[in-house]
Design a protein around this motif. Structure first.
Motif, PDB file in Angstrom:
ATOM      1  N   ASP A  24       6.081  -3.750   4.459  1.00 21.93           N
ATOM      2  CA  ASP A  24       5.178  -4.107   5.559  1.00 21.93           C
ATOM      3  C   ASP A  24       4.604  -2.888   6.278  1.00 21.93           C
ATOM      4  OD1 ASP A  24       5.502  -6.753   5.073  1.00 21.93           O
ATOM      5  OD2 ASP A  24       6.565  -7.237   6.926  1.00 21.93           O
ATOM      6  N   LEU A  25       5.296  -1.774   6.220  1.00 22.27           N
ATOM      7  CA  LEU A  25       4.814  -0.569   6.908  1.00 22.27           C
ATOM      8  C   LEU A  25       3.700   0.126   6.146  1.00 22.27           C
ATOM      9  CD1 LEU A  25       8.244   0.913   8.071  1.00 22.27           C
ATOM     10  CD2 LEU A  25       6.655  -0.541   9.345  1.00 22.27           C
ATOM     11  N   TYR A  26       3.384  -0.406   4.961  1.00 21.74           N
ATOM     12  CA  TYR A  26       2.365   0.219   4.110  1.00 21.74           C
ATOM     13  C   TYR A  26       1.093  -0.612   3.988  1.00 21.74           C
ATOM     14  CZ  TYR A  26       5.707   3.798   2.785  1.00 21.74           C
ATOM     15  OH  TYR A  26       6.587   4.847   2.806  1.00 21.74           O
ATOM     16  N   TYR A  27       0.854  -1.492   4.967  1.00 18.36           N
ATOM     17  CA  TYR A  27      -0.442  -2.165   4.992  1.00 18.36           C
ATOM     18  C   TYR A  27      -1.535  -1.111   5.156  1.00 18.36           C
ATOM     19  CZ  TYR A  27       1.357  -6.929   5.397  1.00 18.36           C
ATOM     20  OH  TYR A  27       1.962  -8.128   5.142  1.00 18.36           O
ATOM     21  N   HIS A  63      -3.277  -3.950  13.702  1.00 16.41           N
ATOM     22  CA  HIS A  63      -3.488  -3.891  12.250  1.00 16.41           C
ATOM     23  C   HIS A  63      -3.993  -2.511  11.825  1.00 16.41           C
ATOM     24  CE1 HIS A  63      -2.893  -8.206  12.244  1.00 16.41           C
ATOM     25  NE2 HIS A  63      -3.856  -8.335  13.128  1.00 16.41           N
ATOM     26  N   SER A  64      -3.325  -1.488  12.335  1.00 15.48           N
ATOM     27  CA  SER A  64      -3.738  -0.119  12.007  1.00 15.48           C
ATOM     28  C   SER A  64      -2.524   0.802  12.012  1.00 15.48           C
ATOM     29  CB  SER A  64      -4.774   0.393  13.017  1.00 15.48           C
ATOM     30  OG  SER A  64      -4.216   0.424  14.323  1.00 15.48           O
ATOM     31  N   ARG A  65      -2.669   1.936  11.365  1.00 14.60           N
ATOM     32  CA  ARG A  65      -1.606   2.935  11.383  1.00 14.60           C
ATOM     33  C   ARG A  65      -1.752   3.798  12.624  1.00 14.60           C
ATOM     34  NH1 ARG A  65      -1.413   4.822   5.023  1.00 14.60           N
ATOM     35  NH2 ARG A  65      -0.653   2.804   4.247  1.00 14.60           N
ATOM     36  N   VAL A  66      -0.626   4.263  13.118  1.00 19.83           N
ATOM     37  CA  VAL A  66      -0.633   5.150  14.279  1.00 19.83           C
ATOM     38  C   VAL A  66      -1.012   6.538  13.775  1.00 19.83           C
ATOM     39  CG1 VAL A  66       0.702   6.085  16.180  1.00 19.83           C
ATOM     40  CG2 VAL A  66       1.157   3.754  15.367  1.00 19.83           C
ATOM     41  N   ARG A  96       7.051   8.699   6.218  1.00 23.21           N
ATOM     42  CA  ARG A  96       6.582   7.321   6.145  1.00 23.21           C
ATOM     43  C   ARG A  96       5.598   7.006   7.270  1.00 23.21           C
ATOM     44  NH1 ARG A  96      11.326   3.123   6.231  1.00 23.21           N
ATOM     45  NH2 ARG A  96      11.280   3.557   8.471  1.00 23.21           N
ATOM     46  N   PRO A  97       4.505   6.306   6.968  1.00 22.92           N
ATOM     47  CA  PRO A  97       3.535   5.962   8.014  1.00 22.92           C
ATOM     48  C   PRO A  97       4.130   4.981   9.026  1.00 22.92           C
ATOM     49  CG  PRO A  97       3.005   4.834   5.957  1.00 22.92           C
ATOM     50  CD  PRO A  97       4.096   5.809   5.644  1.00 22.92           C
ATOM     51  N   VAL A  98       3.557   4.975  10.213  1.00 24.95           N
ATOM     52  CA  VAL A  98       3.956   4.049  11.269  1.00 24.95           C
ATOM     53  C   VAL A  98       2.818   3.053  11.459  1.00 24.95           C
ATOM     54  CG1 VAL A  98       4.555   3.802  13.706  1.00 24.95           C
ATOM     55  CG2 VAL A  98       5.399   5.773  12.398  1.00 24.95           C
ATOM     56  N   TYR A  99       3.120   1.773  11.371  1.00 28.14           N
ATOM     57  CA  TYR A  99       2.089   0.731  11.410  1.00 28.14           C
ATOM     58  C   TYR A  99       2.199  -0.099  12.681  1.00 28.14           C
ATOM     59  CZ  TYR A  99      -1.072  -2.884   9.600  1.00 28.14           C
ATOM     60  OH  TYR A  99      -2.128  -3.746   9.420  1.00 28.14           O
ATOM     61  N   ASP A 100       1.055  -0.358  13.314  1.00 28.68           N
ATOM     62  CA  ASP A 100       0.983  -1.164  14.532  1.00 28.68           C
ATOM     63  C   ASP A 100       0.478  -2.551  14.155  1.00 28.68           C
ATOM     64  OD1 ASP A 100       0.460  -2.397  16.938  1.00 28.68           O
ATOM     65  OD2 ASP A 100      -0.518  -0.669  17.855  1.00 28.68           O
ATOM     66  N   PHE A 101       1.366  -3.542  14.168  1.00 31.20           N
ATOM     67  CA  PHE A 101       0.995  -4.885  13.727  1.00 31.20           C
ATOM     68  C   PHE A 101       0.046  -5.581  14.708  1.00 31.20           C
ATOM     69  CE2 PHE A 101       4.869  -4.066  11.362  1.00 31.20           C
ATOM     70  CZ  PHE A 101       4.548  -4.562  10.109  1.00 31.20           C
TER      71      PHE A 101
END
Length: 216
Positions: A46-49, A99-102, A91-96
């Protein structure tokens, strides 16, 4: 991000386990418990959307997040391979909620003896499945998955019940039938997401011990 040889810190190849199943099946709960039992690094897909920051905010939630194209599979495979070789990753950090990466923020994930890859499509991508030493499919009826998904998305991702139900019928359920359910055939073992967590964990640990993938 490619790992450098200086990041190699494990004397042997880690054990890589994949856990797949429909959204709300209970795979994340199972993965977290196994990670605790095996002292493993947890790798949630899920962190790789894919980052949707280039699109208007009100249009992002309408995209199909249950299709394989919604995930940056190339980076997933690169990072799992790196961990499987004993390298650390950023690892990327994702803001659900957006719907974007930090931007510019990463979590440093160190290598571990066991890596658990978890997500609805964890058993879908061919190159990813080849990285696994053992794989698990968590099975659960769609109606159970929907109830659990509503609770999770409302409490953790700032969603409304109506939006969760609409997304489930529009994309989650049909994509599950198309991509997730068929991936069960690739699993080393299938457990029922409606069974007691302790029983599922016991079944899996027994299989891992029998295959001599983890010490008894």
């Amino acid at each position: 991000m490619n790992a450098s040889p200086t990041q190699l810190s494990l004397p042997h190849r880690p054990l890589v386990i994949g856990i797949g199943g429909c959204s709300g099946s209970g795979k994340t709960t199972l993965a977290r418990e196994l990670a605790t039992q095996l002292d493993a690094t947890l790798f949630p897909l899920d962190l790789y959307y894919r980052d949707l920051s280039q699109f208007p905010l009100d249009s992002r939630a309408k995209r199909n997040f249950d299709h394989p194209d919604s995930l940056e599979s190339e980076l997933i495979i690169e990072h799992v391979r790196a961990l499987a070789e004993g390298h650390a990753i950023q690892r990327p950090v994702y803001d659900f909620k957006t719907h974007s990466r930090v931007a510019g923020v990463f979590d440093h994930i160190a290598p571990a003896d066991v890596v658990i890859v978890e997500g609805i499509l964890a058993l879908h991508f061919d190159e990813l499945v080849r990285c696994y030493d053992f794989s698990i499919y968590v099975n659960a009826p769609h109606d159970v998955c929907l109830v659990r998904r509503i609770h999770r998305d409302m409490s953790e991702r700032g969603r409304t019940e109506e939006s969760v139900r609409e997304q489930f019928e529009a994309t989650a359920r049909p994509m599950a039938d198309l991509f997730v359910v068929p991936s069960a055939a690739r699993a080393s073992v299938t457990v029922e997401g409606t069974d007691a967590l302790d029983w599922s964990v016991e079944q899996i640990l027994q299989r891992l011990h029998h295959a001599r993938l983890v010490p008894s």
